[in-house]
Enzyme design. Sequence first.
Site, PDB file in Angstrom:
ATOM      1  N   LYS A   1       0.644  -1.111  -0.268  1.00 41.17           N
ATOM      2  CA  LYS A   1      -0.019  -0.192  -0.354  1.00 41.17           C
ATOM      3  C   LYS A   1       0.304   1.498  -0.336  1.00 41.17           C
ATOM      4  O   LYS A   1       0.672   2.253  -0.623  1.00 41.17           O
ATOM      5  CB  LYS A   1      -1.064   0.226   1.390  1.00 41.17           C
ATOM      6  CG  LYS A   1      -2.536  -1.082   1.000  1.00 41.17           C
ATOM      7  CD  LYS A   1      -2.914  -0.549   1.689  1.00 41.17           C
ATOM      8  CE  LYS A   1      -4.497  -1.770   1.644  1.00 41.17           C
ATOM      9  NZ  LYS A   1      -5.757  -1.117   2.199  1.00 41.17           N
TER      10      LYS A   1
ATOM     11  N   HIS B   1     -15.322  -6.175   4.788  1.00 41.54           N
ATOM     12  CA  HIS B   1     -13.989  -5.734   4.065  1.00 41.54           C
ATOM     13  C   HIS B   1     -14.487  -6.826   3.150  1.00 41.54           C
ATOM     14  O   HIS B   1     -13.511  -7.153   1.767  1.00 41.54           O
ATOM     15  CB  HIS B   1     -12.660  -5.548   4.220  1.00 41.54           C
ATOM     16  CG  HIS B   1     -12.374  -4.473   5.301  1.00 41.54           C
ATOM     17  ND1 HIS B   1     -12.559  -3.198   5.587  1.00 41.54           N
ATOM     18  CD2 HIS B   1     -12.056  -4.689   7.076  1.00 41.54           C
ATOM     19  CE1 HIS B   1     -12.531  -2.602   6.586  1.00 41.54           C
ATOM     20  NE2 HIS B   1     -12.088  -3.677   7.360  1.00 41.54           N
TER      21      HIS B   1
ATOM     22  N   ARG C   1      -5.235  -8.176 -11.230  1.00 41.28           N
ATOM     23  CA  ARG C   1      -5.149  -9.254 -11.610  1.00 41.28           C
ATOM     24  C   ARG C   1      -6.969  -8.603 -12.320  1.00 41.28           C
ATOM     25  O   ARG C   1      -7.880  -8.278 -11.950  1.00 41.28           O
ATOM     26  CB  ARG C   1      -5.996  -9.970 -10.242  1.00 41.28           C
ATOM     27  CG  ARG C   1      -6.196  -9.598  -8.785  1.00 41.28           C
ATOM     28  CD  ARG C   1      -6.809 -10.440  -8.182  1.00 41.28           C
ATOM     29  NE  ARG C   1      -6.852  -9.577  -6.706  1.00 41.28           N
ATOM     30  CZ  ARG C   1      -7.681  -8.965  -6.863  1.00 41.28           C
ATOM     31  NH1 ARG C   1      -9.315  -9.269  -6.885  1.00 41.28           N
ATOM     32  NH2 ARG C   1      -8.216  -8.551  -4.925  1.00 41.28           N
TER      33      ARG C   1
END
Lengths: 169, 527
Positions: free
Chosen positions: B134, B253, B310
């Site tokens: 990140k 999430h 992806r």
Amino acid sequence: MKYLVDVNGERVEVTLDADGVTVDGTRELAHLADVEGTPVRLVTIGGVQHRVIARRSGARGSYALWMDGWRFDVEALDERTRAIRELSESKQGPAGPAPVVAPMPGLIVRVNVAVGDRVEAGQGVVVMEAMKMENELRAPAAGTVRVVIAVAGVAVEKGTRLVEFELEG
Amino acid sequence: MKTRRRSDSPSVPTPVARPIRKVLIANRGEIAMRVVRACQELGIRSVAVYSDADAHAPHVREADEAVLIGPAPASESYLNGEHLIAVAKAVGADAIHPGYGFLSEREWFARAVRDAGLIWIGPPAEAIAAMGSKTAARTLAIAAGTPVVPGTTEALRDAAEAAGIAARFGYPVLLKAAAGGGGKGMRVVREPGEIAAALASAQREAKNAFGDDAVYVEKYIEGPRHVEIQVLADMHGNCVALGERECSVQRRHQKMIEEAPSVAVSPELRKRMGDAAVAAARAAGYVNAGTCEFLLAKTGEFYFLEMNTRIQVEHPVTELVMGIDLVQWQLRIAAGEALDLTEVPQPSGWAIECRITSEDPANGFLPSTGRINYLHIPSGPGVRWDGGIVVGSVVGLSYDPMLAKLIVSAPTRDAAIARMQRALRELVIDGVETSREFHLRVLADEEFQRGAIDIQWLESRLPSLLASAPSAETVRAAAIAAALIADRERGSAAGAATAASHPRNTGADAAATEWARAGRLDALRNA
């Protein structure tokens, strides 16, 4: 034949005759048909069709029922069977809340209660790991912990009893 | 579409165009099926791999070839990259498609596939690395001019410094422990007067919890939506944004329901977000399909979170509103084809996806296991089923609980919601508990129907959604159904069971049959 049906905590009296059903004094045509080669049943009540899937869950007359986009837990017993069952249950005294059982094979991560603890309905009592996810298992009703069988770090099979309760008071 | 040669990207070996004739699919379940289908439509041979647990899985029987790669645990089968490469070489495959999950975002695997002389159907290993962490992705995005959530990277010295930075970001701001987690050492500060006390208590809490009182500050985004941009880039320097997907309906999430487009995105905002996503992708030297995730604030400002390198689970909603086959494009791009999009397409109509999982919403979403005894897949106009199960499939605990994705498209969002409700009612899965009823509750929810959702919406709404009860009429019908079924199983000669021996008899017909029998008896008596 009269059936006493417990559905979502509500009791409904259903009287069946040759080709109909009476509930609350109102009679309608009703019947049940299998859809061949499938577990689907077609229940027609007053001309309206419902596709139903019923899966036996435990004792006779108990089903998980899928119908009209809802899932129901139902118990349908004829009057006599219901009377016998309630009589034998009252002899045994009031049963405690259902025990917490492992809903799947997995690993016990943590046990959050000890014998004698009071728990609220929905309170997390055991944490299990399965499918790489931690899942909290909750007490089905308020009560007092009577036996703790689960041990952290131990793998258990589906259906293993983990914590047993007794009624409050 | 404006195309631009890549000039400022990291040093990435230029991929060479080579035809793809045979693809090894290093995955299972619905995404393996999805790739098999794309291969078949492009005239490419497909090779499925499977673990012991998946011997009877649909992707195994639908592929042109199938190879057993090991026991059920993923670490010994679907995650065993070296073995997968050896299998690909052995069967003469010239490419590997990783699907999503498993090895799809492992830089080392992408590199190993390339080093083995095989084509990797995905971005270059260098791009995976660039977007892998990140912090690296954030640095890259900042350099590319893509907005990120404003924040500091140095620990705050004192309240005066905190107040100065907060004034620059604009309130509210979030104080966050550097070593943080689980909400400890976190404070939302809404006005300048609160910041000194909040900083002191955040530092104290951080010190106690982590032994480190370093606290950062970042802009607090209130009630944001999760909106992501699909990107396609070829190896000739073309890179295009294919609109947004809204994935705000999340639990822990995990995305549950996705849609395209988003009610919160105007054509103008779509253009800006698309440009930002393309800039980030170009900065990473991206090739193939990828997704930039953003937080979209109520104010219309958006902030880059990360890039998924992806194909994504929710790609079908983009395919349906954009009229493009993303998985086929993954294969075509990997073979060296150039994107032929002459202009950026605008979304047409609305698409919604529900993830059908073997989780029991009535029981805290615990995974449910069992054998699929019966499966009725919805069909009809605008309905798509990307599934990984068939009758006889055994749903265990070895893999992800997602059984299938149900996707619908329609001219408007309202029509898509109505269509999804219809399709979910048609769907029958017997053998495991599923998320079907959960989806029906969400789709019937008034706030969801208005599109009034953000990333916290589902968590706060879930208890009332799960507690919602059917109408009295439905409960009564269920009681009658239960009585009829119990009566049948009791084997009672009386009652409705008689009608059941004539499956399609209506009540009226059954009555008529009784009259006919009485008539015949009368006739006999009179004879």
